[in-house]
Design a protein around this motif. Sequence first.
Motif, PDB file in Angstrom:
ATOM      1  N   ARG A  22     -53.548-135.370  -5.687  1.00 37.98           N
ATOM      2  CA  ARG A  22     -53.239-136.521  -4.911  1.00 37.98           C
ATOM      3  C   ARG A  22     -54.791-137.555  -5.192  1.00 37.98           C
ATOM      4  N   PHE A  23     -55.726-136.103  -3.839  1.00 43.77           N
ATOM      5  CA  PHE A  23     -57.010-137.633  -3.445  1.00 43.77           C
ATOM      6  C   PHE A  23     -57.288-138.561  -5.115  1.00 43.77           C
ATOM      7  N   TRP A  24     -57.661-137.605  -5.593  1.00 44.53           N
ATOM      8  CA  TRP A  24     -58.555-138.264  -7.463  1.00 44.53           C
ATOM      9  C   TRP A  24     -57.902-139.404  -7.463  1.00 44.53           C
ATOM     10  N   VAL A  25     -56.496-139.590  -7.785  1.00 47.37           N
ATOM     11  CA  VAL A  25     -55.574-139.927  -8.055  1.00 47.37           C
ATOM     12  C   VAL A  25     -55.410-141.103  -7.260  1.00 47.37           C
ATOM     13  N   GLY A  26     -55.638-140.737  -6.152  1.00 46.94           N
ATOM     14  CA  GLY A  26     -55.092-142.449  -4.937  1.00 46.94           C
ATOM     15  C   GLY A  26     -56.453-143.038  -4.186  1.00 46.94           C
ATOM     16  N   LEU A  27     -57.210-142.067  -4.479  1.00 49.38           N
ATOM     17  CA  LEU A  27     -58.876-142.688  -4.142  1.00 49.38           C
ATOM     18  C   LEU A  27     -59.863-143.653  -5.469  1.00 49.38           C
ATOM     19  N   PHE A  28     -59.490-142.760  -6.205  1.00 54.98           N
ATOM     20  CA  PHE A  28     -60.493-143.787  -7.620  1.00 54.98           C
ATOM     21  C   PHE A  28     -58.935-144.414  -8.765  1.00 54.98           C
ATOM     22  N   GLY A  29     -58.118-143.734  -8.941  1.00 50.51           N
ATOM     23  CA  GLY A  29     -57.707-144.429  -9.689  1.00 50.51           C
ATOM     24  C   GLY A  29     -57.418-143.369 -11.001  1.00 50.51           C
ATOM     25  N   ALA A  30     -58.038-141.918 -10.569  1.00 53.84           N
ATOM     26  CA  ALA A  30     -57.683-140.892 -11.973  1.00 53.84           C
ATOM     27  C   ALA A  30     -56.331-141.147 -12.253  1.00 53.84           C
ATOM     28  N   VAL A  31     -56.127-140.060 -13.704  1.00 54.66           N
ATOM     29  CA  VAL A  31     -55.072-140.263 -14.497  1.00 54.66           C
ATOM     30  C   VAL A  31     -55.047-139.267 -14.974  1.00 54.66           C
ATOM     31  N   VAL A  32     -53.708-138.223 -13.829  1.00 53.01           N
ATOM     32  CA  VAL A  32     -53.880-137.026 -15.248  1.00 53.01           C
ATOM     33  C   VAL A  32     -53.414-137.177 -16.704  1.00 53.01           C
ATOM     34  N   VAL A  33     -54.090-135.970 -17.337  1.00 52.23           N
ATOM     35  CA  VAL A  33     -53.900-135.821 -18.911  1.00 52.23           C
ATOM     36  C   VAL A  33     -53.701-134.259 -18.770  1.00 52.23           C
ATOM     37  N   PRO A  34     -53.072-134.232 -20.074  1.00 49.40           N
ATOM     38  CA  PRO A  34     -52.604-132.510 -20.387  1.00 49.40           C
ATOM     39  C   PRO A  34     -53.521-131.833 -20.466  1.00 49.40           C
ATOM     40  N   ALA A  35     -54.003-130.807 -20.219  1.00 46.39           N
ATOM     41  CA  ALA A  35     -54.663-129.690 -19.941  1.00 46.39           C
ATOM     42  C   ALA A  35     -53.947-127.829 -20.808  1.00 46.39           C
ATOM     43  N   PRO A  36     -55.093-127.713 -21.467  1.00 49.01           N
ATOM     44  CA  PRO A  36     -54.424-126.590 -21.754  1.00 49.01           C
ATOM     45  C   PRO A  36     -53.953-125.583 -20.980  1.00 49.01           C
ATOM     46  N   SER A  37     -53.628-123.776 -21.533  1.00 48.94           N
ATOM     47  CA  SER A  37     -53.499-123.223 -19.876  1.00 48.94           C
ATOM     48  C   SER A  37     -54.608-122.004 -20.472  1.00 48.94           C
ATOM     49  N   TRP A  44     -55.697-131.441 -15.052  1.00 53.89           N
ATOM     50  CA  TRP A  44     -57.707-132.365 -15.709  1.00 53.89           C
ATOM     51  C   TRP A  44     -56.979-134.081 -15.040  1.00 53.89           C
ATOM     52  N   LEU A  45     -58.265-134.706 -14.921  1.00 61.06           N
ATOM     53  CA  LEU A  45     -58.095-135.857 -14.866  1.00 61.06           C
ATOM     54  C   LEU A  45     -58.755-137.395 -15.691  1.00 61.06           C
ATOM     55  N   ARG A  46     -58.459-137.687 -15.994  1.00 65.95           N
ATOM     56  CA  ARG A  46     -59.403-139.492 -16.859  1.00 65.95           C
ATOM     57  C   ARG A  46     -59.905-140.227 -15.735  1.00 65.95           C
ATOM     58  N   LEU A  47     -61.449-139.965 -15.994  1.00 69.04           N
ATOM     59  CA  LEU A  47     -62.538-140.822 -14.744  1.00 69.04           C
ATOM     60  C   LEU A  47     -62.750-141.606 -15.767  1.00 69.04           C
ATOM     61  N   GLY A  48     -62.582-143.532 -16.270  1.00 69.47           N
ATOM     62  CA  GLY A  48     -63.176-144.307 -16.799  1.00 69.47           C
ATOM     63  C   GLY A  48     -63.164-143.334 -18.082  1.00 69.47           C
ATOM     64  N   ASP A  49     -63.737-142.964 -18.945  1.00 71.12           N
ATOM     65  CA  ASP A  49     -63.974-142.607 -20.417  1.00 71.12           C
ATOM     66  C   ASP A  49     -64.488-140.997 -20.347  1.00 71.12           C
ATOM     67  N   GLN A  50     -64.186-140.702 -18.978  1.00 71.42           N
ATOM     68  CA  GLN A  50     -64.890-139.249 -18.860  1.00 71.42           C
ATOM     69  C   GLN A  50     -63.639-138.170 -18.332  1.00 71.42           C
ATOM     70  N   GLN A  51     -63.850-137.159 -18.181  1.00 71.70           N
ATOM     71  CA  GLN A  51     -63.001-136.218 -17.875  1.00 71.70           C
ATOM     72  C   GLN A  51     -63.799-135.337 -16.543  1.00 71.70           C
ATOM     73  N   LEU A  52     -61.987-134.900 -15.200  1.00 69.11           N
ATOM     74  CA  LEU A  52     -63.040-134.440 -14.526  1.00 69.11           C
ATOM     75  C   LEU A  52     -61.711-132.951 -13.747  1.00 69.11           C
ATOM     76  N   HIS A  53     -62.074-131.354 -13.867  1.00 64.43           N
ATOM     77  CA  HIS A  53     -61.357-131.121 -14.091  1.00 64.43           C
ATOM     78  C   HIS A  53     -61.431-130.068 -12.739  1.00 64.43           C
TER      79      HIS A  53
END
Length: 149
Positions: A22-37, A44-53
């Motif tokens: 919620r923090f990363w999505v709410g403050l930075f507009g990160a987008v949740v993307v699929p992650a493997p198990s 996994w979150l997309r920030l611009g053209d990179q990811q934050l896990h």
Amino acid sequence: MPRATRINHVSIVARDLDASTRFWVGLFGAVVVPAPSFGSPVVWLRLGDQQLHLFLTGDSPPQNGHFAVEVDDFQATYAEARRRGVYERIYRLPDGAAQMYLRDPGGNLVEIDCPEADALDPAVVDDIVPLPYAQSGDNLRATLFEARS
């Protein structure tokens, strides 16, 4: 010799995966993307053209280790970080850039960078201070914003 071309992603600890997401999505507009198990909870979150896990763990984050993010509206991010109570401090670097520091819900130190501290409205961002250390020689030529191709 091979050389690195960019950072692909950064992984950080999350003590509460939902709160951190919620923090990363709410403050930075990160987008949740699929992650493997990985056998334990991860987001996994997309920030611009990179990811934050985000990895759910009881580990403590490093106190000074951090990564830096650029945003499209530094002043709005500053105001929102203060409103959320996650803001720590902001410095003006010798090259004129601003570095703001905050902590996410997992306790991770996050740096937010702005190329021109002097362009910020002092009525909004009112507590920028110079780095509290003497600067000389190469220190004065340091820059966060390398020429972009």
